[in-house]
Write a protein that holds these residues in place. Structure first.
Motif, PDB file in Angstrom:
ATOM      1  N   ALA A  23      -7.186  35.671   5.995  1.00 34.78           N
ATOM      2  CA  ALA A  23      -6.500  36.036   4.757  1.00 34.78           C
ATOM      3  C   ALA A  23      -5.428  35.024   4.377  1.00 34.78           C
ATOM      4  O   ALA A  23      -5.175  34.799   3.190  1.00 34.78           O
ATOM      5  CB  ALA A  23      -5.894  37.431   4.892  1.00 34.78           C
TER       6      ALA A  23
ATOM      7  N   LEU B 284      -5.858  32.383   1.693  1.00 35.68           N
ATOM      8  CA  LEU B 284      -5.870  32.755   0.279  1.00 35.68           C
ATOM      9  C   LEU B 284      -4.475  32.813  -0.329  1.00 35.68           C
ATOM     10  O   LEU B 284      -4.332  33.109  -1.515  1.00 35.68           O
ATOM     11  CB  LEU B 284      -6.536  34.126   0.105  1.00 35.68           C
ATOM     12  CG  LEU B 284      -8.038  34.180   0.381  1.00 35.68           C
ATOM     13  CD1 LEU B 284      -8.531  35.615   0.271  1.00 35.68           C
ATOM     14  CD2 LEU B 284      -8.803  33.301  -0.583  1.00 35.68           C
TER      15      LEU B 284
ATOM     16  N   ARG C 286      -2.914  33.736  -4.577  1.00 41.26           N
ATOM     17  CA  ARG C 286      -2.404  35.046  -4.976  1.00 41.26           C
ATOM     18  C   ARG C 286      -1.527  34.951  -6.216  1.00 41.26           C
ATOM     19  O   ARG C 286      -1.594  35.798  -7.106  1.00 41.26           O
ATOM     20  CB  ARG C 286      -1.636  35.694  -3.830  1.00 41.26           C
ATOM     21  CG  ARG C 286      -2.506  36.033  -2.640  1.00 41.26           C
ATOM     22  CD  ARG C 286      -1.786  36.892  -1.634  1.00 41.26           C
ATOM     23  NE  ARG C 286      -1.492  38.219  -2.169  1.00 41.26           N
ATOM     24  CZ  ARG C 286      -1.015  39.212  -1.422  1.00 41.26           C
ATOM     25  NH1 ARG C 286      -0.787  39.030  -0.135  1.00 41.26           N
ATOM     26  NH2 ARG C 286      -0.765  40.385  -1.956  1.00 41.26           N
TER      27      ARG C 286
ATOM     28  N   VAL D 109      -4.893  41.842  -1.250  1.00 44.51           N
ATOM     29  CA  VAL D 109      -5.756  41.053  -0.377  1.00 44.51           C
ATOM     30  C   VAL D 109      -5.866  41.805   0.934  1.00 44.51           C
ATOM     31  O   VAL D 109      -4.852  42.141   1.552  1.00 44.51           O
ATOM     32  CB  VAL D 109      -5.191  39.643  -0.135  1.00 44.51           C
ATOM     33  CG1 VAL D 109      -6.087  38.882   0.845  1.00 44.51           C
ATOM     34  CG2 VAL D 109      -5.070  38.878  -1.445  1.00 44.51           C
TER      35      VAL D 109
ATOM     36  N   GLU E 160      -7.910  42.016   4.800  1.00 43.63           N
ATOM     37  CA  GLU E 160      -8.760  41.359   5.781  1.00 43.63           C
ATOM     38  C   GLU E 160      -9.560  42.441   6.496  1.00 43.63           C
ATOM     39  O   GLU E 160      -8.991  43.303   7.173  1.00 43.63           O
ATOM     40  CB  GLU E 160      -7.925  40.554   6.774  1.00 43.63           C
ATOM     41  CG  GLU E 160      -8.758  39.639   7.653  1.00 43.63           C
ATOM     42  CD  GLU E 160      -7.903  38.621   8.392  1.00 43.63           C
ATOM     43  OE1 GLU E 160      -8.476  37.703   9.004  1.00 43.63           O
ATOM     44  OE2 GLU E 160      -6.671  38.741   8.340  1.00 43.63           O
TER      45      GLU E 160
END
Length: 225
Positions: free
Chosen positions: A20, A23, A27, A41, A43
């Motif tokens: 995660a 990313l 965001r 988000v 995971e």
């Protein structure tokens, strides 16, 4: 990536296979997109990601299938949309779709689908029956349902008009359609071209060998060569 549009909201979602924290840089970009009210988000494992893509519906279906709709559907398998096509899509959304009564429940799904770097496009167009690969960037699925009674006779023009608006804006583009969102308004010939494209003739030859009497058939089925 998936862009989901419905009567009262729209959402951008996607799946990334990796940690995660990779990313994090995206965001902020997602938060700015369309003045988003919420960005999450998570995971999760492989099975949980499948459940998320199924909108929380159970993946195990050993019993009778419980989900049924009265609906009409269309689709477009599209190359990258031009600015004019995007404008036509959005104009129809705001000028036509937004005014439908609440007795109707429509949605549109736009999936980032193929393209030259996609695993989908890495398979040759003639390797399987499925024809929409390297040249296809977007899979667009249009769906309109009613909660009570029969689907209205004047309802078909709603999705027909939305698809036509996009196609008219890109007259030189080659579009296809997605068989899992079968369009009952297509003739048999139109369905063969839009669903199977250049692969149809080979499918017809296969049909002639294995089902020449058309035991397995439906209105848009492949016709034996």
């Amino acid at each position: 990536m998936r862009f989901l549009i419905a009567g009262g909201f729209f959402a951008l979602s996607g799946v990334y296979y990796g940690p995660a924290e990779d990313l994090a840089e995206y965001r902020g970009m997602l938060a700015r997109l369309g003045n988003a009210t919420e960005v999450t988000v998570e995971e999760v494992g492989w099975m949980e990601s499948l459940e998320a893509n199924a909108n929380g519906q159970p993946l195990e279906m050993s019993g009778e299938y419980p989900y049924h709709d009265t609906f009409f559907a269309k689709s477009l398998m599209s190359p990258a949309l031009s600015a004019d096509a995007i404008a036509a899509f959005v104009d129809y959304w705001f000028d036509q779709a937004a005014d439908l009564p609440f007795t109707r429940n429509w949605y549109v799904i736009v999936d980032l689908y193929g393209g030259p770097t996609s695993a989908i496009g890495a398979v040759g167009r003639d390797a399987t029956a499925y024809a929409h690969r390297a040249a296809t960037l977007l899979k667009m699925q249009f769906y309109d349902r009613v909660f009570f009674g029969a689907y209205p006779d004047d309802g078909f023009g709603f999705l027909d008009g939305w698809v036509a608006a996009v196609v008219r804006a890109m007259p030189a583009a080659r579009f296809g359609m997605y068989i899992n969102y079968a369009d009952t308004s297509l003739s048999r010939r139109e369905a063969h071209e839009m669903y199977w494209g250049e692969n149809y003739e080979r499918l017809a030859r296969v049909k002639a060998v294995w089902d020449p009497e058309e035991v397995f058939t439906f209105p848009q089925a492949v016709t034996p060569a």
